[in-house]
Design an enzyme around this catalytic site. Structure first.
Site, PDB file in Angstrom:
ATOM      1  CB  SER A  76     -12.950   6.375 -13.677  1.00  0.00           C
ATOM      2  OG  SER A  76     -11.897   5.829 -12.918  1.00  0.00           O
ATOM      3  CD  GLU A 103       1.908   5.624   2.290  1.00  0.00           C
ATOM      4  OE1 GLU A 103       2.046   4.394   2.332  1.00  0.00           O
ATOM      5  OE2 GLU A 103       2.067   6.303   1.275  1.00  0.00           O
ATOM      6  CB  SER A 130     -18.759   2.177  -5.867  1.00  0.00           C
ATOM      7  OG  SER A 130     -17.666   2.808  -5.234  1.00  0.00           O
TER       8      SER A 130
END
Length: 736
Positions: free
Chosen positions: A480, A595, A512
């Site tokens: 981001s 997945e 983070s």
């Protein structure tokens, strides 16, 4: 998509849908609008001959020997077609007689209903009769008027409640012995009646020993199937119209407001399907012979959510259709009328929400369970032995043993995992839990390592994947940017080619673990002369490199869980480029073909709802508060069930549904609503950040990020509208 997940259920639904497409075109449904009285549809007897009216009845009564779940799929397809006829009251009445009737009554009535007889049953909003006991043989004499009774004017048998000195008694009476008069009905295709009884003697053998809560759950579950079928038509109709109706020179489905309304319609439909599906399973368990006493919560949740969802999407369908939806000629109003009728027959959502709240506050919980297919006993024995062997090792050696065995990430391809399918993953989870073996969370490494394992060179895999699994290195994600949040492809961090590698310059945000991580996965623009999704490269950045400046980013809670990261001529060698140069965008979206499949255990409520219930229990609640609590509990239940349905699809090999996308959107907004309501219950105490208020104030503030992080709720609605409903994408901005 519908209620059915298994191949058998899907095929049943498709068979009914094909049949109705041939026998019940829309002119058949609409013919009943102006008819002086309701009549049985021309295809009524044919549905009986196909066995559909007796899907849930024992073969000894002329039925098919299936359960309420199979019956509901039939009901759902009828509702999707807006089929006329008293199908819903007939099968609901026969289900009640099959569950609580005496054998002689069952033998007298059920074969007739399975072969095409008509029945009706009182729904929760029906006024009940009065009863007296004339003698000691258990008979009662009933008098009064029951109103409204769905399909009552056509019924040959009616199941009606009567109140007496000894409580409520449910009577099975013949239509010939009552005066049933049609009432002017909101739904003219499926009409209600007023049923009057004058001193009718009902012997004991024609009385049902009803479990009232379970009966109402049965009615709510079958009504939920009716609601999901009608809702499906509304969602499909609105979406299809939004694709082709043009205003201002483009399809209305390109306008975000229309997209979001359609997306919310799908969310409501998926919630209704999930809670109805759960209620149907619970009913089958309750009516089965296994002796269990499943939770009554699923039926109450279905009553609280499904009919209201039908009303919501029916209204929204008309809004999307615009003027054409407001005409008598369009079919949309038929579904709105049916939705409103269904909601009113069940008494509206308020009593169901109150029941949900009362059950939850008193400790009732619905345990999430998943029946795995048979045939995996040998595999389970093998995993159990491996797990026991690993558990016998010293604590500090167990993680390495799990990694070496492929049990740490079994859904990955070898050599890191076992290419485990859905059922195998769940078996492994169960056996590791039984052996008390915990797999630590990989944090951002759970995104970095699979991408490197799938796209990296053998040297890169050896360098980073195994150490990540062992917990020897940690990661952060440098994706981001201030100008590239939900629209990640608009990133501007620049990667310039230099001798031996690249120089990165730019700013990343909301990172983070940036101050603690050893490595970062970073997207940077390596070619500015290509469309924005191209020209992006996937880099591995050593977080100790010169030129990296990590600055804590204090958030509105007062804490600093995230960071800004400034990259000033940070050198990244060529061996830290994963995949092709300028080909990093597909890597950013990588998920392994097989997945991860997981199944939650325990209560279907999240921690926020459990805390809310504790707060309500300790402080007491008025009816308005309990109504809101019931709504939030029902919503939490639906969120958990969306996850369960997604897992069940994977286990049964069914094609994926929209549950995952819907759940992400719904769960974030639900958590925010829960925290805000809990804080509101504190009243004036909520102005402090001490004691109980501290938890709720922090939860409210911290949860503001849930609808922003990982793609905002607005973007998520666009994704649902475009990728699931097929609405047209936003037009590309004009180039200067």
């Amino acid at each position: 998509m519908g209620l059915g997940i298994t191949e058998e259920h899907v095929q049943l639904g498709e068979s009914v849908r094909r049949f109705l497409g041939q026998r019940c075109p829309r002119d058949i449904a609409r013919a009943g609008i102006e008819a002086p009285t309701e009549e049985l549809p021309s295809f009524w007897k044919e549905t009986a001959d196909l066995g559909w009216l007796g899907l849930h009845l024992s073969e000894s009564f002329g039925g098919q020997g299936y359960g309420i779940q199979e019956l509901a799929i039939f009901v759902e397809e009828l509702a999707r077609a807006c089929a006329p006829g008293p199908f819903l009251p007939t099968v609901a009445a026969s289900a009640a007689i099959a569950a609580w009737g005496e054998p002689a009554l069952q033998q007298a009535v059920l074969p007739a209903l399975a072969s095409g007889g008509v029945a009706a049953i009182a729904f929760p909003s029906t006024s009940i009769l009065d009863s007296t006991k004339p003698d000691n043989d258990g008979a009662v004499v009933v008098t009064g008027t029951a109103r409204p009774v769905l399909g009552g004017a056509l019924a040959e048998w009616l199941v009606l409640p009567a109140a007496g000195e000894d409580g409520e008694v449910w009577c099975v009476v013949e239509g010939a012995n009552v005066d049933a008069q049609e009432i002017a009905s909101l739904d003219p295709i499926r009409r209600c009646a007023s049923v009057t009884v004058q001193r009718l003697r009902v012997p004991a053998e024609r009385q049902l020993r009803v479990d009232r809560d379970l009966l109402e759950s049965l009615l709510s579950a079958l009504s939920g199937a009716d609601a999901t079928g009608g809702s499906s038509w509304c969602v499909d109709t609105a979406a299809e119209y939004a694709k082709v109706r043009e205003q201002f020179g483009r399809p209305i489905g390109q306008f975000q407001a229309v997209k979001h309304r359609c997306a919310d319609m799908l969310v409501a439909l998926e919630q209704a399907q999930a809670v109805t599906w759960s209620a149907l399973r619970s009913i089958d368990e309750c009516l089965g012979d296994d002796g269990d006493s499943p939770s009554r919560l699923p039926g109450a949740v279905a009553g609280a959510l499904a009919p209201e969802a039908f009303c919501t999407v029916a209204k929204d369908c008309i809004q999307v259709l615009g003027g054409i939806g407001f005409t008598w000629e369009h079919d949309a109003h038929l579904y709105l009328r049916r939705a409103l009728t269904l909601r009113q027959l069940l008494g509206g959502p308020a009593p169901w929400r109150r029941r949900v709240a009362d059950l939850a506050v008193s400790g009732e919980r619905h345990r999430m369970r998943l029946e795995l297919p048979v045939g995996f006993d040998a595999f389970r024995d093998e995993i159990r032995k491996e797990a026991a062997s690993i558990a016998s090792q010293p604590q500090q050696e167990r993680r390495r043993a799990l990694v070496d065995s492929g049990l740490f990430v079994p859904h990955w391809a070898p050599p890191w995992g076992r290419d485990a399918g859905a059922v195998e993953q769940l078996v492994i989870d169960e056996e590791l839990k039984e052996a008390r073996l915990r797999r630590p969370h990989l944090q951002v490494g759970a995104w970095a390592a699979p991408t490197i394992a799938a796209h990296g060179t053998p040297e890169q895999q050896e360098r980073w994947v195994r150490p990540t699994l062992l917990g020897e290195i940690s990661w952060c994600q440098l994706f981001s940017e201030p100008g590239a949040g939900s629209d990640l492809a608009s990133l501007s961090t620049k990667a310039s080619r230099v001798e031996g590698g690249w120089r990165l310059n730019g700013q990343k945000v909301w990172t983070s673990m940036a101050a603690q991580a050893d490595w970062g996965i970073c997207l940077a623009r390596s070619n500015p002369n290509t469309p924005k999704h191209l020209g992006i490269t996937y880099f591995i950045v050593d977080m100790k490199s010169p030129g990296i400046d990590v600055r804590p980013l204090r958030e509105l809670t007062g804490q600093a869980m995230f960071n800004e990261v400034f990259l000033d001529d940070v050198f990244v060698p060529d061996d830290c480029v994963v995949g092709e140069v300028d080909g990093g965008w597909p890597l950013a979206r990588t998920t392994l073909a097989n997945e991860r499949v997981a199944m939650g255990s325990g209560s279907s409520f999240g921690g926020g709802i459990e805390a809310l219930l504790t707060l309500v229990s300790s402080r007491g609640a008025d009816p308005v508060t309990l109504d809101r609590v019931g709504a939030l509990v029902a919503e939490a239940h639906s969120v958990a069930l969306l996850g369960q349905r997604s897992t069940e699809r994977a286990v049964t090999g069914a094609r994926p549904g929209p549950e995952a996308s819907v759940r992400k959107l719904l769960a974030a907004e639900h958590d925010q609503r829960t925290q805000e309501f809990g804080l509101g219950l504190l009243g004036g105490e909520g102005v402090s950040v001490e004691g109980a208020a501290q938890q709720w104030a922090f939860g409210f503030l911290a949860n503001r990020c849930l609808t922003i992080a990982g793609g905002t709720s607005e973007v998520q609605r666009n994704v649902i509208a475009e990728r699931i409903l097929g609405l047209p994408r936003d037009p590309e901005p004009a180039k200067a």
